[in-house]
Scaffold this motif. Structure first.
Motif, PDB file in Angstrom:
ATOM      1  N   ALA A  50       0.841  -1.206   0.000  1.00  0.00           N
ATOM      2  CA  ALA A  50       0.000   0.000   0.000  1.00  0.00           C
ATOM      3  C   ALA A  50       0.872   1.249   0.000  1.00  0.00           C
ATOM      4  O   ALA A  50       1.871   1.327   0.721  1.00  0.00           O
ATOM      5  CB  ALA A  50      -0.922  -0.004   1.217  1.00  0.00           C
ATOM      6  N   SER A  51       0.468   2.208  -0.801  1.00  0.00           N
ATOM      7  CA  SER A  51       1.155   3.498  -0.863  1.00  0.00           C
ATOM      8  C   SER A  51       0.211   4.588  -0.367  1.00  0.00           C
ATOM      9  O   SER A  51      -1.007   4.393  -0.293  1.00  0.00           O
ATOM     10  CB  SER A  51       1.591   3.800  -2.299  1.00  0.00           C
ATOM     11  N   SER A  52       0.790   5.724  -0.017  1.00  0.00           N
ATOM     12  CA  SER A  52      -0.010   6.862   0.427  1.00  0.00           C
ATOM     13  C   SER A  52       0.650   8.138  -0.089  1.00  0.00           C
ATOM     14  O   SER A  52       1.758   8.102  -0.638  1.00  0.00           O
ATOM     15  CB  SER A  52      -0.120   6.903   1.959  1.00  0.00           C
ATOM     16  N   LEU A  53      -0.039   9.243   0.085  1.00  0.00           N
ATOM     17  CA  LEU A  53       0.522  10.551  -0.246  1.00  0.00           C
ATOM     18  C   LEU A  53       0.178  11.511   0.880  1.00  0.00           C
ATOM     19  O   LEU A  53      -0.999  11.759   1.149  1.00  0.00           O
ATOM     20  CB  LEU A  53      -0.042  11.081  -1.570  1.00  0.00           C
ATOM     21  N   SER A  54       1.214  12.011   1.561  1.00  0.00           N
ATOM     22  CA  SER A  54       1.000  12.998   2.616  1.00  0.00           C
ATOM     23  C   SER A  54       0.901  14.384   2.000  1.00  0.00           C
ATOM     24  O   SER A  54       1.737  14.767   1.170  1.00  0.00           O
ATOM     25  CB  SER A  54       2.144  12.965   3.627  1.00  0.00           C
ATOM     26  N   VAL A  55      -0.145  15.110   2.412  1.00  0.00           N
ATOM     27  CA  VAL A  55      -0.378  16.469   1.919  1.00  0.00           C
ATOM     28  C   VAL A  55      -0.191  17.419   3.095  1.00  0.00           C
ATOM     29  O   VAL A  55      -0.914  17.331   4.099  1.00  0.00           O
ATOM     30  CB  VAL A  55      -1.794  16.618   1.343  1.00  0.00           C
ATOM     31  N   GLY A  56       0.803  18.302   2.988  1.00  0.00           N
ATOM     32  CA  GLY A  56       1.081  19.259   4.058  1.00  0.00           C
ATOM     33  C   GLY A  56       0.674  20.664   3.644  1.00  0.00           C
ATOM     34  O   GLY A  56       1.108  21.153   2.594  1.00  0.00           O
ATOM     35  N   LEU A  57      -0.166  21.297   4.439  1.00  0.00           N
ATOM     36  CA  LEU A  57      -0.607  22.668   4.165  1.00  0.00           C
ATOM     37  C   LEU A  57       0.180  23.625   5.059  1.00  0.00           C
ATOM     38  O   LEU A  57       0.101  23.553   6.289  1.00  0.00           O
ATOM     39  CB  LEU A  57      -2.110  22.802   4.425  1.00  0.00           C
ATOM     40  N   VAL A  58       0.946  24.506   4.427  1.00  0.00           N
ATOM     41  CA  VAL A  58       1.799  25.444   5.151  1.00  0.00           C
ATOM     42  C   VAL A  58       1.057  26.767   5.337  1.00  0.00           C
ATOM     43  O   VAL A  58       0.625  27.384   4.354  1.00  0.00           O
ATOM     44  CB  VAL A  58       3.122  25.688   4.394  1.00  0.00           C
ATOM     45  N   LEU A  59       0.915  27.187   6.590  1.00  0.00           N
ATOM     46  CA  LEU A  59       0.200  28.425   6.900  1.00  0.00           C
ATOM     47  C   LEU A  59       1.160  29.603   6.987  1.00  0.00           C
ATOM     48  O   LEU A  59       2.386  29.430   7.019  1.00  0.00           O
ATOM     49  CB  LEU A  59      -0.559  28.276   8.211  1.00  0.00           C
ATOM     50  N   ALA A  60       0.586  30.784   7.055  1.00  0.00           N
ATOM     51  CA  ALA A  60       1.382  32.006   7.120  1.00  0.00           C
ATOM     52  C   ALA A  60       2.292  32.035   8.346  1.00  0.00           C
ATOM     53  O   ALA A  60       3.349  32.678   8.332  1.00  0.00           O
ATOM     54  CB  ALA A  60       0.466  33.229   7.120  1.00  0.00           C
ATOM     55  N   ASP A  61       1.888  31.336   9.425  1.00  0.00           N
ATOM     56  CA  ASP A  61       2.736  31.287  10.626  1.00  0.00           C
ATOM     57  C   ASP A  61       3.733  30.143  10.576  1.00  0.00           C
ATOM     58  O   ASP A  61       4.377  29.813  11.579  1.00  0.00           O
ATOM     59  CB  ASP A  61       1.872  31.199  11.886  1.00  0.00           C
ATOM     60  N   ASP A  62       3.853  29.498   9.405  1.00  0.00           N
ATOM     61  CA  ASP A  62       4.775  28.389   9.139  1.00  0.00           C
ATOM     62  C   ASP A  62       4.382  27.074   9.810  1.00  0.00           C
ATOM     63  O   ASP A  62       5.137  26.097   9.765  1.00  0.00           O
ATOM     64  CB  ASP A  62       6.222  28.746   9.502  1.00  0.00           C
ATOM     65  N   MET A  63       3.209  27.030  10.420  1.00  0.00           N
ATOM     66  CA  MET A  63       2.707  25.748  10.904  1.00  0.00           C
ATOM     67  C   MET A  63       2.338  24.893   9.686  1.00  0.00           C
ATOM     68  O   MET A  63       1.817  25.399   8.690  1.00  0.00           O
ATOM     69  CB  MET A  63       1.486  25.975  11.798  1.00  0.00           C
ATOM     70  N   VAL A  64       2.625  23.591   9.744  1.00  0.00           N
ATOM     71  CA  VAL A  64       2.281  22.681   8.660  1.00  0.00           C
ATOM     72  C   VAL A  64       1.270  21.660   9.180  1.00  0.00           C
ATOM     73  O   VAL A  64       1.527  20.974  10.167  1.00  0.00           O
ATOM     74  CB  VAL A  64       3.518  21.946   8.115  1.00  0.00           C
ATOM     75  N   ALA A  65       0.113  21.589   8.528  1.00  0.00           N
ATOM     76  CA  ALA A  65      -0.932  20.627   8.885  1.00  0.00           C
ATOM     77  C   ALA A  65      -0.960  19.527   7.827  1.00  0.00           C
ATOM     78  O   ALA A  65      -1.017  19.814   6.629  1.00  0.00           O
ATOM     79  CB  ALA A  65      -2.292  21.322   8.957  1.00  0.00           C
ATOM     80  N   TRP A  66      -0.943  18.274   8.283  1.00  0.00           N
ATOM     81  CA  TRP A  66      -0.825  17.145   7.374  1.00  0.00           C
ATOM     82  C   TRP A  66      -2.097  16.314   7.302  1.00  0.00           C
ATOM     83  O   TRP A  66      -2.842  16.202   8.272  1.00  0.00           O
ATOM     84  CB  TRP A  66       0.319  16.227   7.821  1.00  0.00           C
ATOM     85  N   GLY A  67      -2.301  15.720   6.152  1.00  0.00           N
ATOM     86  CA  GLY A  67      -3.339  14.717   5.948  1.00  0.00           C
ATOM     87  C   GLY A  67      -2.811  13.687   4.971  1.00  0.00           C
ATOM     88  O   GLY A  67      -1.927  13.988   4.158  1.00  0.00           O
ATOM     89  N   ASP A  68      -3.329  12.460   5.054  1.00  0.00           N
ATOM     90  CA  ASP A  68      -2.809  11.377   4.216  1.00  0.00           C
ATOM     91  C   ASP A  68      -3.883  10.834   3.277  1.00  0.00           C
ATOM     92  O   ASP A  68      -4.982  10.478   3.712  1.00  0.00           O
ATOM     93  CB  ASP A  68      -2.289  10.231   5.088  1.00  0.00           C
ATOM     94  N   ALA A  69      -3.531  10.748   2.008  1.00  0.00           N
ATOM     95  CA  ALA A  69      -4.396  10.163   0.986  1.00  0.00           C
ATOM     96  C   ALA A  69      -3.937   8.753   0.676  1.00  0.00           C
ATOM     97  O   ALA A  69      -2.728   8.478   0.626  1.00  0.00           O
ATOM     98  CB  ALA A  69      -4.363  11.013  -0.285  1.00  0.00           C
ATOM     99  N   MET A  70      -4.906   7.842   0.473  1.00  0.00           N
ATOM    100  CA  MET A  70      -4.593   6.460   0.103  1.00  0.00           C
ATOM    101  C   MET A  70      -5.858   5.793  -0.403  1.00  0.00           C
ATOM    102  O   MET A  70      -6.952   6.342  -0.262  1.00  0.00           O
ATOM    103  CB  MET A  70      -4.009   5.684   1.288  1.00  0.00           C
ATOM    104  N   GLY A  71      -5.729   4.606  -0.965  1.00  0.00           N
ATOM    105  CA  GLY A  71      -6.895   3.815  -1.331  1.00  0.00           C
ATOM    106  C   GLY A  71      -7.185   2.791  -0.249  1.00  0.00           C
ATOM    107  O   GLY A  71      -6.521   2.750   0.790  1.00  0.00           O
ATOM    108  N   VAL A  72      -8.184   1.943  -0.498  1.00  0.00           N
ATOM    109  CA  VAL A  72      -8.536   0.886   0.447  1.00  0.00           C
ATOM    110  C   VAL A  72      -7.931  -0.437  -0.020  1.00  0.00           C
ATOM    111  O   VAL A  72      -7.481  -0.569  -1.157  1.00  0.00           O
ATOM    112  CB  VAL A  72     -10.066   0.758   0.615  1.00  0.00           C
ATOM    113  N   GLN A  73      -7.930  -1.433   0.848  1.00  0.00           N
ATOM    114  CA  GLN A  73      -7.288  -2.710   0.545  1.00  0.00           C
ATOM    115  C   GLN A  73      -7.809  -3.310  -0.758  1.00  0.00           C
ATOM    116  O   GLN A  73      -7.036  -3.730  -1.612  1.00  0.00           O
ATOM    117  CB  GLN A  73      -7.500  -3.686   1.706  1.00  0.00           C
ATOM    118  N   TYR A  74      -9.144  -3.358  -0.897  1.00  0.00           N
ATOM    119  CA  TYR A  74      -9.732  -3.958  -2.100  1.00  0.00           C
ATOM    120  C   TYR A  74     -10.152  -2.863  -3.079  1.00  0.00           C
ATOM    121  O   TYR A  74     -11.314  -2.725  -3.433  1.00  0.00           O
ATOM    122  CB  TYR A  74     -10.897  -4.862  -1.716  1.00  0.00           C
TER     123      TYR A  74
END
Length: 415
Positions: A50-74
Motif C-alpha cells: 500500500a502506498s499513500s501521499l502525505s499532503v502538508g498545508l503550510v500556513l502564514a505562521d509556518d505551521m504545517v498541517a498534514w493529511g494522508d491520501a490512500m486507497g482501500v485494501q480492495y
C-alpha cells in the motif's frame, strides 16, 4: 489565515492493496503473497504494498498541517475507485488543488472543503485526494481556532460536545487465532473481523466459518476478563451468497443459524452477499434486515460493498437496508462527508460504523477518531494495519486523549 504552500510526500500505507477479484477466483497463497495473475485493472500483482501521499498545508505562521491520501485494501472492487496511484494524485493536487487551497479562508472548514473539492473537467475529484486534503484542512481549522478536530466538527455541524466513548472494532487479518487472543486480552469492544475472504475459509455450506464463530465465543469465555461480552463481528466478503445462493430468505436463515450457535452474543455479519449493483444490494439487504428483525434475532447485517459514497450511504440508510453501515472513509472522500454520513445514518435510526481500511496511516486514523467521537458513531475501526496492537493503541489512545481534553474544557466552562 491563508495557506501559502503545499507539500507533497509519497509514503506507505499500513498494509497491502489486494486484487479481490483474483482472490475470489481462487488465487492461492504462498506465504504472504498470492500466486497467479491479477484480474482487476491497475494491479501488477495480486498483492501490492500500500502506498499513500502525505499532503502538508503550510500556513502564514509556518505551521504545517498534514493529511494522508490512500486507497482501500480492495481497491477497484464493488464499485470503488481504482488502485491508488500516488504520482497521479500528486500531479492533480499540484495542478488543480493547490491553486484552490491558496484562495480559501482556512479557518472555515466546511466552506473550504466545498471550494477546494469542486469538480474538475466535469468530474468529481478522486476520493482518495479528497480524503487526504480534507484531513489536512481539518487540522488547519483546529490549529487556527485552538480547538480539537472534534470540536471543529461539532461547531460546523451544530453538535453538542461529546462525552460518550465510541466502541472500537479490531480486525484480525489472516493471523486469526493469535490476534483473537490479543483482542480478548485487551478487552476489545468488537471483534474479530476474521477475513473470511475465500471458499477455503468459509467452507462447504459455511461449516468452517461456523466453527470459527463458535471458537471465538468459546475463547472469549476461556481467557476474557470477568463479565467481558464483546460484539462478535465477522466480514464474510459475500461468501454466504456465493456458497448457498442469492436468496435473501436462505441467507437470513443461515445467519440466524450462526447466531443460534453463540447465544448471549450480538453477532454482526458484514457483506453476507454481493448482489451485483447498488440497487440490487439495497433491495435484498432490506429484505434480510426485515427477516432478522421479525424473528427477533440477535444478528445484525452490516453493509460494505456497493455502499461507498455519501449518496450510496443515504440510499441504504433511508431504505433500512442494513442494521449498520460501514462508512469506509477513503471511499467516501472528504472526511467532512464521513461526518455527514454518520448523521444521515443516525437520522434514519441505522447504526453508523466509521470504518476505513488496513491500508491507512496513523494520521488518517486519528482524524477518523475525532469525527467518530464528534458525531457519536455506533462504533469505529481500529486502524491502520492488521496487527491489532498498533491500531488499537493509535485509535484507543487518541480517543482517550480527546475525551480527557473535552472533559477538562467542559469542567472549566462550568467552573
Amino acid at each position: 489565515m491563508r495557506i501559502k504552500d503545499v507539500l507533497l510526500v509519497p509514503g506507505n500505507g499500513a498494509f497491502f492493496y489486494d486484487d479481490q477479484a483474483a482472490i475470489r477466483a481462487g488465487a492461492t497463497q504462498d506465504g504472504f503473497i498470492y500466486v497467479g495473475e491479477p484480474i482487476t485493472p491497475g494491479f501488477t500483482s495480486i498483492r501490492v504494498p500500500a502506498s499513500s501521499l502525505s499532503v502538508g498545508l503550510v500556513l502564514a505562521d509556518d505551521m504545517v498541517a498534514w493529511g494522508d491520501a490512500m486507497g482501500v485494501q480492495y481497491s477497484g472492487a464493488g464499485g470503488r475507485n481504482p488502485l491508488f496511484d500516488p504520482k497521479q494524485i500528486s500531479d492533480l493536487t499540484s495542478r488543480v488543488i493547490a491553486p484552490r487551497l491558496f484562495d480559501v479562508d482556512a479557518s472555515r472548514y466546511l466552506d473550504a472543503c466545498t471550494r477546494v473539492f469542486g469538480p474538475f473537467e466535469n468530474m468529481r475529484l478522486p476520493l482518495a485526494l479528497e480524503y487526504g486534503v480534507s484531513q489536512a484542512l481539518l487540522r488547519v481549522a483546529a490549529h487556527l481556532h485552538r480547538k480539537t478536530m472534534a470540536e471543529i466538527i461539532c461547531d460546523e455541524f451544530d453538535l453538542p460536545l461529546p462525552t460518550r466513548r465510541i466502541p472500537i472494532y479490531c480486525q484480525s487479518g489472516d493471523a486469526r487465532e493469535i490476534n483473537v487472543d490479543k483482542m480478548i486480552l485487551k478487552a476489545v469492544d468488537v471483534l474479530p473481523h476474521g477475513l473470511i475472504n475465500s471458499r477455503q475459509k468459509f467452507g462447504v455450506g459455511g461449516q468452517t466459518f461456523m466453527e470459527f464463530v463458535k471458537w471465538v465465543a468459546k475463547r472469549t469465555r476461556e481467557i476474557g476478563p470477568p463479565g467481558y461480552q464483546p460484539v462478535l463481528h465477522f466480514d464474510v466478503y459475500g461468501w454466504i451468497g456465493s456458497e448457498i445462493g442469492l436468496e435473501p430468505q436462505s441467507i437470513a436463515d443461515f445467519i440466524c443459524e450462526v447466531a443460534d450457535t453463540v447465544p448471549g452474543f450480538t453477532l454482526n455479519i458484514e457483506s453476507p452477499a454481493d448482489f451485483g449493483s447498488t440497487q440490487a444490494q439495497i433491495e435484498n439487504y432490506a429484505k434480510m434486515v426485515s427477516i432478522l428483525d421479525n424473528r427477533g434475532s440477535s444478528a445484525r447485517i452490516v453493509v460494505d460493498e456497493r455502499c461507498n459514497t455519501l449518496e450510496d450511504i443515504r440510499l441504504f440508510a433511508e431504505a433500512k437496508a442494513a442494521h449498520l453501515v460501514q462508512i469506509k472513509t477513503p471511499d467516501v472522500g472528504s472526511i467532512a462527508d464521513t461526518a455527514r454520513a454518520v448523521l444521515i445514518c443516525k437520522a434514519n435510526k441505522v447504526g453508523a460504523y466509521v470504518g476505513g481500511s488496513c491500508t491507512e496511516t496513523d494520521l488518517s486514523a486519528q482524524a477518523s477518531v475525532h469525527v467518530s467521537v464528534a458525531t457519536q458513531a455506533a462504533m469505529m475501526l481500529a486502524k491502520p494495519g492488521m496487527g491489532v496492537d498498533e491500531a488499537f493503541s493509535i485509535v484507543g489512545n487518541e480517543q482517550d486523549r480527546l475525551l480527557a481534553t473535552l472533559n477538562r474544557r467542559a469542567t472549566k466552562n462550568v467552573g
